[in-house]
Design an enzyme around this catalytic site. Structure first.
Site, PDB file in Angstrom:
ATOM      1  N   GLU A  91       0.887  -1.114   0.011  1.00 46.85           N
ATOM      2  CA  GLU A  91      -0.059   0.026   0.072  1.00 46.85           C
ATOM      3  C   GLU A  91       0.923   1.223  -0.077  1.00 46.85           C
ATOM      4  O   GLU A  91       1.869   1.317   0.650  1.00 46.85           O
ATOM      5  CB  GLU A  91      -0.959  -0.241   1.075  1.00 46.85           C
ATOM      6  CG  GLU A  91      -1.942  -1.183   1.242  1.00 46.85           C
ATOM      7  CD  GLU A  91      -3.013  -1.204   2.090  1.00 46.85           C
ATOM      8  OE1 GLU A  91      -4.324  -1.281   1.928  1.00 46.85           O
ATOM      9  OE2 GLU A  91      -2.756  -1.175   3.278  1.00 46.85           O
ATOM     10  N   CYS A 104       3.359   8.455   1.643  1.00 46.85           N
ATOM     11  CA  CYS A 104       3.717   7.440   2.370  1.00 46.85           C
ATOM     12  C   CYS A 104       4.072   6.072   1.688  1.00 46.85           C
ATOM     13  O   CYS A 104       3.302   5.549   1.130  1.00 46.85           O
ATOM     14  CB  CYS A 104       2.836   6.952   3.530  1.00 46.85           C
ATOM     15  SG  CYS A 104       3.042   6.034   4.795  1.00 46.85           S
ATOM     16  N   CYS A 111       6.817  -7.358   7.038  1.00 46.13           N
ATOM     17  CA  CYS A 111       7.853  -6.927   8.114  1.00 46.13           C
ATOM     18  C   CYS A 111       7.832  -7.998   9.015  1.00 46.13           C
ATOM     19  O   CYS A 111       7.331  -8.622   9.532  1.00 46.13           O
ATOM     20  CB  CYS A 111       7.312  -5.647   8.604  1.00 46.13           C
ATOM     21  SG  CYS A 111       8.699  -4.922   9.693  1.00 46.13           S
ATOM     22  N   CYS A 115       6.675  -5.772  15.588  1.00 43.78           N
ATOM     23  CA  CYS A 115       6.278  -4.923  16.785  1.00 43.78           C
ATOM     24  C   CYS A 115       4.845  -5.241  16.934  1.00 43.78           C
ATOM     25  O   CYS A 115       4.106  -5.555  16.400  1.00 43.78           O
ATOM     26  CB  CYS A 115       6.510  -3.564  16.006  1.00 43.78           C
ATOM     27  SG  CYS A 115       7.995  -3.003  15.795  1.00 43.78           S
ATOM     28  N   CYS A 118       1.660  -3.254  15.530  1.00 40.70           N
ATOM     29  CA  CYS A 118       1.761  -2.991  14.242  1.00 40.70           C
ATOM     30  C   CYS A 118       1.046  -4.181  13.267  1.00 40.70           C
ATOM     31  O   CYS A 118       1.241  -5.275  13.417  1.00 40.70           O
ATOM     32  CB  CYS A 118       3.129  -2.852  13.733  1.00 40.70           C
ATOM     33  SG  CYS A 118       3.078  -2.597  11.978  1.00 40.70           S
ATOM     34  N   CYS A 341      -1.643   5.210  10.284  1.00 40.53           N
ATOM     35  CA  CYS A 341      -0.281   4.724  10.514  1.00 40.53           C
ATOM     36  C   CYS A 341      -0.534   3.318  11.016  1.00 40.53           C
ATOM     37  O   CYS A 341      -1.214   3.078  12.262  1.00 40.53           O
ATOM     38  CB  CYS A 341       0.541   5.440  11.416  1.00 40.53           C
ATOM     39  SG  CYS A 341       0.942   7.221  11.115  1.00 40.53           S
TER      40      CYS A 341
HETATM   41  N1  SAH Z   1       9.114   0.295   9.938  1.00 41.09           N
HETATM   42  C1  SAH Z   1       9.222   1.412  10.173  1.00 41.09           C
HETATM   43  C2  SAH Z   1       8.455   2.441   9.191  1.00 41.09           C
HETATM   44  C3  SAH Z   1       6.967   1.862   9.234  1.00 41.09           C
HETATM   45  S1  SAH Z   1       5.750   2.227  10.491  1.00 41.09           S
HETATM   46  C4  SAH Z   1       9.205   1.887  11.622  1.00 41.09           C
HETATM   47  O1  SAH Z   1       8.741   1.013  12.244  1.00 41.09           O
HETATM   48  O2  SAH Z   1       9.623   3.090  11.854  1.00 41.09           O
HETATM   49  C5  SAH Z   1       5.644   3.986  10.548  1.00 41.09           C
HETATM   50  C6  SAH Z   1       5.353   4.364  11.976  1.00 41.09           C
HETATM   51  O3  SAH Z   1       3.923   3.861  12.288  1.00 41.09           O
HETATM   52  C7  SAH Z   1       6.125   3.804  12.948  1.00 41.09           C
HETATM   53  O4  SAH Z   1       6.391   4.794  13.778  1.00 41.09           O
HETATM   54  C8  SAH Z   1       5.357   2.713  13.581  1.00 41.09           C
HETATM   55  O5  SAH Z   1       5.719   2.226  14.998  1.00 41.09           O
HETATM   56  C9  SAH Z   1       4.111   3.440  13.458  1.00 41.09           C
HETATM   57  N2  SAH Z   1       2.779   2.222  13.760  1.00 41.09           N
HETATM   58  C10 SAH Z   1       2.766   1.135  13.697  1.00 41.09           C
HETATM   59  N3  SAH Z   1       1.630   0.467  13.907  1.00 41.09           N
HETATM   60  C11 SAH Z   1       1.047   1.422  14.612  1.00 41.09           C
HETATM   61  C12 SAH Z   1      -0.414   1.717  15.104  1.00 41.09           C
HETATM   62  N4  SAH Z   1      -1.233   0.549  14.932  1.00 41.09           N
HETATM   63  N5  SAH Z   1      -0.617   2.865  15.493  1.00 41.09           N
HETATM   64  C13 SAH Z   1      -0.227   3.755  15.241  1.00 41.09           C
HETATM   65  N6  SAH Z   1       1.302   3.780  14.627  1.00 41.09           N
HETATM   66  C14 SAH Z   1       1.663   2.725  14.344  1.00 41.09           C
HETATM   67 FE1  SF4 Z   2       7.992  -3.485  11.070  1.00 36.74          FE
HETATM   68 FE2  SF4 Z   2       5.462  -2.460  11.968  1.00 36.74          FE
HETATM   69 FE3  SF4 Z   2       7.720  -2.540  13.458  1.00 36.74          FE
HETATM   70 FE4  SF4 Z   2       7.853  -0.792  11.600  1.00 36.74          FE
HETATM   71  S1  SF4 Z   2       6.473  -0.794  13.109  1.00 36.74           S
HETATM   72  S2  SF4 Z   2       9.489  -2.123  12.149  1.00 36.74           S
HETATM   73  S3  SF4 Z   2       6.541  -1.802   9.751  1.00 36.74           S
HETATM   74  S4  SF4 Z   2       6.701  -4.399  12.563  1.00 36.74           S
END
Ligand code: SAH
Ligand code: SF4
Length: 366
Positions: A91, A104, A111, A115, A118, A341
């Site tokens: 996306e 974006c 990934c 995390c 996420c 996000c």
């Molecule tokens: N992998 C990279 C970039 C992609 S995520 C990273 O982790 O930085 C972009 C941002 O969205 C990151 O700060 C991530 O932690 C945040 N994010 C992920 N899941 C989210 C959620 N469910 N609600 C709000 N922010 C989230």
């Molecule tokens: Fe990967 Fe999501 Fe963690 Fe970013 S926030 S490193 S996309 S698992």
């Protein structure tokens, strides 16, 4: 097999043309046709010699991943789903704001970093995106928005890029850097380094490489003020703990186009959002020139967390601001089309067996 010219930055394209016995300026011409004018048909490249156009038509192509879905949110946010083959899709989200438009961009199908908050992470991992698939997202957005051939950078719709879509950009280093090179190149998209941001969960050696090879604005997903909590939320912290990450941020600032790092901090109700957490966060980041961006948690199906209340987010923000650190709260955009996000899910053929594990856990708990 033809070569996809979308896979090359300026250096790669020059090399390819040299191998064909062609002059460097030809590579530059073709690059401008593709990335400044949005042309993918060699026959339309009228200032390129006919014989070369015919040769390119045989050995090369300019192939953009096709969009299989195009969704517009009530607030104007637009989301495209691009098919990258093998039943994977990623996306890309365009966020229009007054005075700027931010795209974006995704870097991986899924990934591997897992995390806990996420949606992309929960889907598992399939593979790195190619350069063509990364820059193709920008190409496609500009094409769809009618933003090619707009000379004046002030008038462009896509003025900023954030590598904050699906995936961890620094885990796909070489392809991401080649795509960044194209974003920055005056013969391609010509964006300023300050308007291109890489967001990382904190892969320390790759932060150092980015500083040396392609310094752009840097955002770091911190999300917790101590290792105990961050180990749980952002598992890569077990490898690169907060003190090492802060040291890498300080080194990065030596060469960064902006004089601060942006720390992203997702606000999870009752998990990381107390006054004590805010004060601990100030202490942990004391030695790094930074700004904070608080992200209200965006829920997704099956997510175990709740978003902090607005009052809690404001109180947390106030503590950081009282310490003279600029702190913004990210506006939730496009959440009615799951474009906010952490909601980006695309379609990932998981190779990590993580999704199987999640299904298994769900069954056990039923
Ligand atoms: N992998 C990279 C970039 C992609 S995520 C990273 O982790 O930085 C972009 C941002 O969205 C990151 O700060 C991530 O932690 C945040 N994010 C992920 N899941 C989210 C959620 N469910 N609600 C709000 N922010 C989230
Ligand atoms: Fe990967 Fe999501 Fe963690 Fe970013 S926030 S490193 S996309 S698992």
């Amino acid at each position: 097999m033809t070569v996809n010219l979308l896979d090359f930055d300026a250096a790669g394209l020059a090399r390819f043309f040299a191998e064909q016995g062609e002059k460097p300026f030809r590579a530059r011409q073709v690059m401008q046709w593709i990335h400044q004018r949005g042309v993918t048909d060699f026959d339309a490249m009228t200032d390129v010699a006919k014989s070369l156009r015919a040769k390119l038509g045989e050995i090369a192509s300019i192939t953009v991943p096709p969009a299989v879905r195009d969704t517009v949110s009530d607030d104007g946010t637009r989301k495209w789903l691009l098919d990258v083959g093998g039943a994977n899709a990623v996306e890309t989200v365009f966020i229009p704001e007054t005075g700027r438009g931010t795209l974006c961009v995704s870097s991986q199908a899924g990934c591997a970093l897992d995390c806990s908050f996420c949606s992309t992470g929960k889907q598992g991992f399939n593979r790195n995106l190619t350069v063509a698939e990364i820059i193709g997202q920008l190409w496609h957005a500009k094409q769809a928005l009618g933003d090619f051939g707009v000379g004046d950078s002030e008038e462009r719709l896509v003025s900023n890029i954030v590598m904050m879509g699906m995936g961890e950009p620094l885990a796909n280093f070489d392809n991401v850097v080649a795509a960044l090179n194209l974003m920055l190149d005056d013969h391609a998209y010509g964006l300023s380094r300050r308007r291109v941001t890489v967001s990382t969960s904190g892969i320390v050696p790759a932060i150092d490489r980015l500083r040396d090879e392609c310094p752009v604005a840097l955002a770091v997903s911190l999300h917790a003020p101590n290792d105990r909590l961050r180990d749980q939320l952002v598992p890569i912290n077990r490898k690169y703990p907060i003190a090492e990450l802060m040291a890498a941020c300080r080194r990065y600032l030596d060469k960064a186009p902006r004089d601060f790092i942006t720390f992203e901090y997702v606000m999870l109700d009752g998990v990381n959002d107390s006054d004590a957490h805010a004060r601990e966060l100030l202490a942990a980041t004391r030695d790094v020139s930074c700004k904070f961006n608080l992200i209200p948690f965006n829920p997704f199906p099956g997510s175990p967390y709740r978003r902090s209340s607005n009052a809690r987010i404001r109180a947390f923000q106030q503590i950081l601001m009282d310490a003279q650190v600029v702190t913004t709260v990210r506006k939730t955009r496009g959440d009615d089309v799951d474009a906010a996000c952490g909601q980006l899910a695309g379609q990932v053929q998981d190779k990590t067996r993580r999704t199987q594990r999640v299904v298994h856990i769900a069954q056990v708990h039923r």
